[in-house]
Write a protein that holds these residues in place. Structure first.
Motif, PDB file in Angstrom:
ATOM      1  N   ASN A  39      -6.557   2.133 -20.488  1.00 17.54           N
ATOM      2  CA  ASN A  39      -6.841   2.384 -19.073  1.00 17.54           C
ATOM      3  C   ASN A  39      -5.669   1.985 -18.182  1.00 17.54           C
ATOM      4  O   ASN A  39      -5.803   1.249 -17.218  1.00 17.54           O
ATOM      5  CB  ASN A  39      -8.116   1.642 -18.644  1.00 17.54           C
ATOM      6  CG  ASN A  39      -8.668   2.183 -17.345  1.00 17.54           C
ATOM      7  OD1 ASN A  39      -8.370   3.314 -16.959  1.00 17.54           O
ATOM      8  ND2 ASN A  39      -9.455   1.393 -16.653  1.00 17.54           N
ATOM      9  N   ILE A  40      -4.505   2.473 -18.554  1.00 13.33           N
ATOM     10  CA  ILE A  40      -3.298   2.170 -17.796  1.00 13.33           C
ATOM     11  C   ILE A  40      -2.601   3.468 -17.396  1.00 13.33           C
ATOM     12  O   ILE A  40      -2.869   4.523 -17.976  1.00 13.33           O
ATOM     13  CB  ILE A  40      -2.309   1.291 -18.610  1.00 13.33           C
ATOM     14  CG1 ILE A  40      -2.089   1.893 -20.007  1.00 13.33           C
ATOM     15  CG2 ILE A  40      -2.820  -0.134 -18.689  1.00 13.33           C
ATOM     16  CD1 ILE A  40      -1.070   1.164 -20.837  1.00 13.33           C
ATOM     17  N   ALA A 138       2.523  -1.557  -7.809  1.00 10.92           N
ATOM     18  CA  ALA A 138       2.062  -1.559  -6.415  1.00 10.92           C
ATOM     19  C   ALA A 138       0.653  -2.133  -6.332  1.00 10.92           C
ATOM     20  O   ALA A 138       0.299  -2.808  -5.368  1.00 10.92           O
ATOM     21  CB  ALA A 138       2.103  -0.145  -5.855  1.00 10.92           C
ATOM     22  N   LYS A 139      -0.126  -1.888  -7.376  1.00 15.54           N
ATOM     23  CA  LYS A 139      -1.495  -2.403  -7.409  1.00 15.54           C
ATOM     24  C   LYS A 139      -1.497  -3.935  -7.418  1.00 15.54           C
ATOM     25  O   LYS A 139      -2.270  -4.565  -6.701  1.00 15.54           O
ATOM     26  CB  LYS A 139      -2.171  -1.867  -8.670  1.00 15.54           C
ATOM     27  CG  LYS A 139      -3.675  -1.920  -8.667  1.00 15.54           C
ATOM     28  CD  LYS A 139      -4.162  -1.485 -10.047  1.00 15.54           C
ATOM     29  CE  LYS A 139      -5.487  -0.790  -9.987  1.00 15.54           C
ATOM     30  NZ  LYS A 139      -5.877  -0.242 -11.301  1.00 15.54           N
ATOM     31  N   ILE A 141       0.789  -5.856  -6.232  1.00 12.80           N
ATOM     32  CA  ILE A 141       1.263  -6.328  -4.929  1.00 12.80           C
ATOM     33  C   ILE A 141       0.163  -6.191  -3.879  1.00 12.80           C
ATOM     34  O   ILE A 141      -0.047  -7.094  -3.066  1.00 12.80           O
ATOM     35  CB  ILE A 141       2.547  -5.577  -4.524  1.00 12.80           C
ATOM     36  CG1 ILE A 141       3.679  -5.931  -5.497  1.00 12.80           C
ATOM     37  CG2 ILE A 141       2.951  -5.919  -3.087  1.00 12.80           C
ATOM     38  CD1 ILE A 141       4.961  -5.152  -5.303  1.00 12.80           C
ATOM     39  N   LEU A 142      -0.571  -5.088  -3.933  1.00 12.04           N
ATOM     40  CA  LEU A 142      -1.690  -4.905  -2.991  1.00 12.04           C
ATOM     41  C   LEU A 142      -2.723  -6.020  -3.141  1.00 12.04           C
ATOM     42  O   LEU A 142      -3.283  -6.499  -2.159  1.00 12.04           O
ATOM     43  CB  LEU A 142      -2.377  -3.556  -3.227  1.00 12.04           C
ATOM     44  CG  LEU A 142      -1.841  -2.350  -2.462  1.00 12.04           C
ATOM     45  CD1 LEU A 142      -2.684  -1.134  -2.768  1.00 12.04           C
ATOM     46  CD2 LEU A 142      -1.827  -2.606  -0.957  1.00 12.04           C
ATOM     47  N   LYS A 143      -2.945  -6.406  -4.371  1.00 15.14           N
ATOM     48  CA  LYS A 143      -3.907  -7.479  -4.649  1.00 15.14           C
ATOM     49  C   LYS A 143      -3.466  -8.777  -3.974  1.00 15.14           C
ATOM     50  O   LYS A 143      -4.257  -9.483  -3.361  1.00 15.14           O
ATOM     51  CB  LYS A 143      -3.987  -7.688  -6.165  1.00 15.14           C
ATOM     52  CG  LYS A 143      -5.391  -7.768  -6.696  1.00 15.14           C
ATOM     53  CD  LYS A 143      -5.338  -7.932  -8.211  1.00 15.14           C
ATOM     54  CE  LYS A 143      -6.609  -7.440  -8.833  1.00 15.14           C
ATOM     55  NZ  LYS A 143      -6.612  -7.548 -10.289  1.00 15.14           N
ATOM     56  N   ILE A 145      -1.378  -9.064  -1.464  1.00 16.05           N
ATOM     57  CA  ILE A 145      -1.405  -8.882  -0.012  1.00 16.05           C
ATOM     58  C   ILE A 145      -2.830  -9.057   0.520  1.00 16.05           C
ATOM     59  O   ILE A 145      -3.063  -9.737   1.519  1.00 16.05           O
ATOM     60  CB  ILE A 145      -0.852  -7.494   0.366  1.00 16.05           C
ATOM     61  CG1 ILE A 145       0.664  -7.463   0.150  1.00 16.05           C
ATOM     62  CG2 ILE A 145      -1.198  -7.137   1.805  1.00 16.05           C
ATOM     63  CD1 ILE A 145       1.305  -6.099   0.332  1.00 16.05           C
ATOM     64  N   MET A 146      -3.793  -8.444  -0.175  1.00 22.69           N
ATOM     65  CA  MET A 146      -5.178  -8.540   0.286  1.00 22.69           C
ATOM     66  C   MET A 146      -5.686  -9.978   0.209  1.00 22.69           C
ATOM     67  O   MET A 146      -6.439 -10.421   1.065  1.00 22.69           O
ATOM     68  CB  MET A 146      -6.089  -7.624  -0.534  1.00 22.69           C
ATOM     69  CG  MET A 146      -6.005  -6.171  -0.164  1.00 22.69           C
ATOM     70  SD  MET A 146      -6.126  -5.880   1.622  1.00 22.69           S
ATOM     71  CE  MET A 146      -7.846  -6.285   1.924  1.00 22.69           C
ATOM     72  N   GLY A 148      -3.848 -12.543   0.657  1.00 20.49           N
ATOM     73  CA  GLY A 148      -3.243 -13.174   1.829  1.00 20.49           C
ATOM     74  C   GLY A 148      -4.019 -12.876   3.092  1.00 20.49           C
ATOM     75  O   GLY A 148      -4.304 -13.770   3.888  1.00 20.49           O
ATOM     76  N   PHE A 149      -4.393 -11.629   3.249  1.00 19.33           N
ATOM     77  CA  PHE A 149      -5.173 -11.230   4.426  1.00 19.33           C
ATOM     78  C   PHE A 149      -6.477 -12.014   4.496  1.00 19.33           C
ATOM     79  O   PHE A 149      -6.858 -12.539   5.530  1.00 19.33           O
ATOM     80  CB  PHE A 149      -5.533  -9.743   4.355  1.00 19.33           C
ATOM     81  CG  PHE A 149      -4.501  -8.847   4.969  1.00 19.33           C
ATOM     82  CD1 PHE A 149      -3.848  -9.197   6.140  1.00 19.33           C
ATOM     83  CD2 PHE A 149      -4.191  -7.632   4.372  1.00 19.33           C
ATOM     84  CE1 PHE A 149      -2.904  -8.360   6.709  1.00 19.33           C
ATOM     85  CE2 PHE A 149      -3.241  -6.792   4.933  1.00 19.33           C
ATOM     86  CZ  PHE A 149      -2.597  -7.158   6.100  1.00 19.33           C
ATOM     87  N   MET A 150      -7.154 -12.079   3.365  1.00 21.42           N
ATOM     88  CA  MET A 150      -8.467 -12.703   3.350  1.00 21.42           C
ATOM     89  C   MET A 150      -8.382 -14.189   3.629  1.00 21.42           C
ATOM     90  O   MET A 150      -9.217 -14.749   4.321  1.00 21.42           O
ATOM     91  CB  MET A 150      -9.146 -12.463   2.008  1.00 21.42           C
ATOM     92  CG  MET A 150      -9.609 -11.040   1.896  1.00 21.42           C
ATOM     93  SD  MET A 150     -10.445 -10.797   0.340  1.00 21.42           S
ATOM     94  CE  MET A 150     -10.994  -9.129   0.570  1.00 21.42           C
ATOM     95  N   LEU A 168     -13.109 -10.596  -5.443  1.00 20.39           N
ATOM     96  CA  LEU A 168     -13.618  -9.486  -4.639  1.00 20.39           C
ATOM     97  C   LEU A 168     -12.845  -8.211  -4.920  1.00 20.39           C
ATOM     98  O   LEU A 168     -13.344  -7.110  -4.766  1.00 20.39           O
ATOM     99  CB  LEU A 168     -13.477  -9.815  -3.142  1.00 20.39           C
ATOM    100  CG  LEU A 168     -14.404 -10.870  -2.567  1.00 20.39           C
ATOM    101  CD1 LEU A 168     -14.013 -11.165  -1.140  1.00 20.39           C
ATOM    102  CD2 LEU A 168     -15.848 -10.397  -2.638  1.00 20.39           C
ATOM    103  N   LEU A 169     -11.603  -8.398  -5.301  1.00 21.38           N
ATOM    104  CA  LEU A 169     -10.730  -7.251  -5.495  1.00 21.38           C
ATOM    105  C   LEU A 169     -10.695  -6.781  -6.933  1.00 21.38           C
ATOM    106  O   LEU A 169     -10.291  -5.677  -7.218  1.00 21.38           O
ATOM    107  CB  LEU A 169      -9.298  -7.610  -5.074  1.00 21.38           C
ATOM    108  CG  LEU A 169      -9.131  -7.995  -3.614  1.00 21.38           C
ATOM    109  CD1 LEU A 169      -7.710  -8.489  -3.377  1.00 21.38           C
ATOM    110  CD2 LEU A 169      -9.441  -6.821  -2.721  1.00 21.38           C
ATOM    111  N   GLY A 170     -11.078  -7.644  -7.844  1.00 22.26           N
ATOM    112  CA  GLY A 170     -10.935  -7.314  -9.256  1.00 22.26           C
ATOM    113  C   GLY A 170     -11.939  -6.288  -9.730  1.00 22.26           C
ATOM    114  O   GLY A 170     -12.926  -6.016  -9.059  1.00 22.26           O
TER     115      GLY A 170
END
Lengths: 172, 138
Positions: A39-40, A138-139, A141-143, A145-146, A148-150, A168-170
């Motif tokens: 699944n990659i 990128a995925k 990095i988005l994790k 970043i999110m 950090g936001f939270m 929450l993101l996983g």
């Protein structure tokens, strides 16, 4: 000590160390199967003959030089050229050979800049000896970043309650 | 996908009134899946049989956080943007990545030890901003 900014964190701390690889003499069919099974979205092609799916971290450190990357996009493009397409095509004919890589000591901002500049989502992490030690996407990095936001948004209360913000993101 | 340099196509049904109803999606990953578990001849099957469904959608009023969480939860990279009942675009993880990383305000919010006053407002403004400007219009 907490880094001043998330952008200053080095790549080595949050790259994926277990990179799925395939050797130069494998086919598109085998690469597709590996990508589906794991699944990659990509596999890195190594110069040395290695068995499919072999884990870099558990390998002998010698000859781990990546020669290319094969992504979903590369395969879809090849399929689109139906006249040329065959499932037993060698991966080296389809892979991207102009491999963009980052050093494990590079900062997050360097990886972000390179991804945006090259319009790509994945960067193999290669040490000074030319050996691949991980991959950053990128995925990933988005994790970060999110997260950090939270943390900024909700403060420390949720953390102290044992609430796993990253969870929450996983994938569930 | 190839001609337009995009990673997905939305499969639609045409209803009695000639309207387009999105029913599924074909992504690069679907192509790899077919090749990996079936064979090359299966690539000629009708889209209906190989497309991913149901479509995962997000409302145009959703936030960037909703979008990222929906993508992670479903392990997907494409979301169909819906305005009431109508498909208005597709948003990808790359769009979000670019929107966030190229936005100075958003990036400056990150990683500071103490929450800064006004940060939440900046974040909210940012999530509205990107949905307006970063979707692929039909």
């Amino acid at each position: 000590m907490m880094p001043e900014s998330i952008k200053e964190i080095t790549i080595s701390g949050f790259m994926t160390k277990e990179v799925k690889t395939i050797s130069e003499n494998e086919t598109l069919k085998e690469a597709s199967k590996l990508m589906y099974d794991e699944n990659i979205g990509s596999v890195v092609i190594l110069r040395k003959a290695a068995s499919a799916g072999e884990n870099v971290a558990s390998n002998n450190k010698q000859n781990q030089a990546p020669v290319g990357i094969l992504t979903e996009r590369d395969i879809a493009r090849m399929v689109g050229f139906s006249s040329k397409f065959a499932a037993d095509t060698n991966v080296t004919e389809v892979m991207s050979k102009q491999l963009k890589t980052v050093s494990p000591s590079a900062h997050l901002k360097d990886a972000i800049a390179l991804m945006n500049q090259e319009n790509i989502r994945r960067l193999p992490v290669v040490d000074y000896q030319g050996d691949m030690v991980g991959i950053i996407t990128a995925k990933d990095i988005l994790k970060i970043i999110m997260k950090g936001f939270m943390e900024n948004e909700k403060g420390q209360e949720l953390k102290s309650e044992g609430f796993d913000l990253l969870g929450l993101l996983g994938a569930e | 996908m190839l001609k337009n340099d995009i990673g997905c196509v939305i499969v639609v049904e045409i209803d009695n009134n000639g309207g387009l109803k999105p029913v599924g999606i074909i992504t690069e990953r679907d192509v790899v899946r077919i090749l990996g578990i079936l064979d090359a001849t299966s690539l000629h099957l009708p889209l209906r049989e190989i497309m991913s469904k149901p479509l995962v959608t997000i409302s145009i009023t959703g936030s960037i956080k909703d979008a990222i969480q929906t993508m992670h939860r479903n392990n997907i990279r494409h979301l169909v943007l819906i305005d009431k009942e109508t498909m208005v675009g597709v948003i990808t993880d790359k769009d979000i990545f670019k929107a966030i990383t190229s936005n100075q305000t958003a990036m400056s919010c990150l990683g500071s030890v103490e929450p800064i006053a006004g940060q939440k407002v900046a974040y909210e403004q940012f999530t509205e901003y990107w949905f307006r400007d970063f979707l692929h219009k039909q």
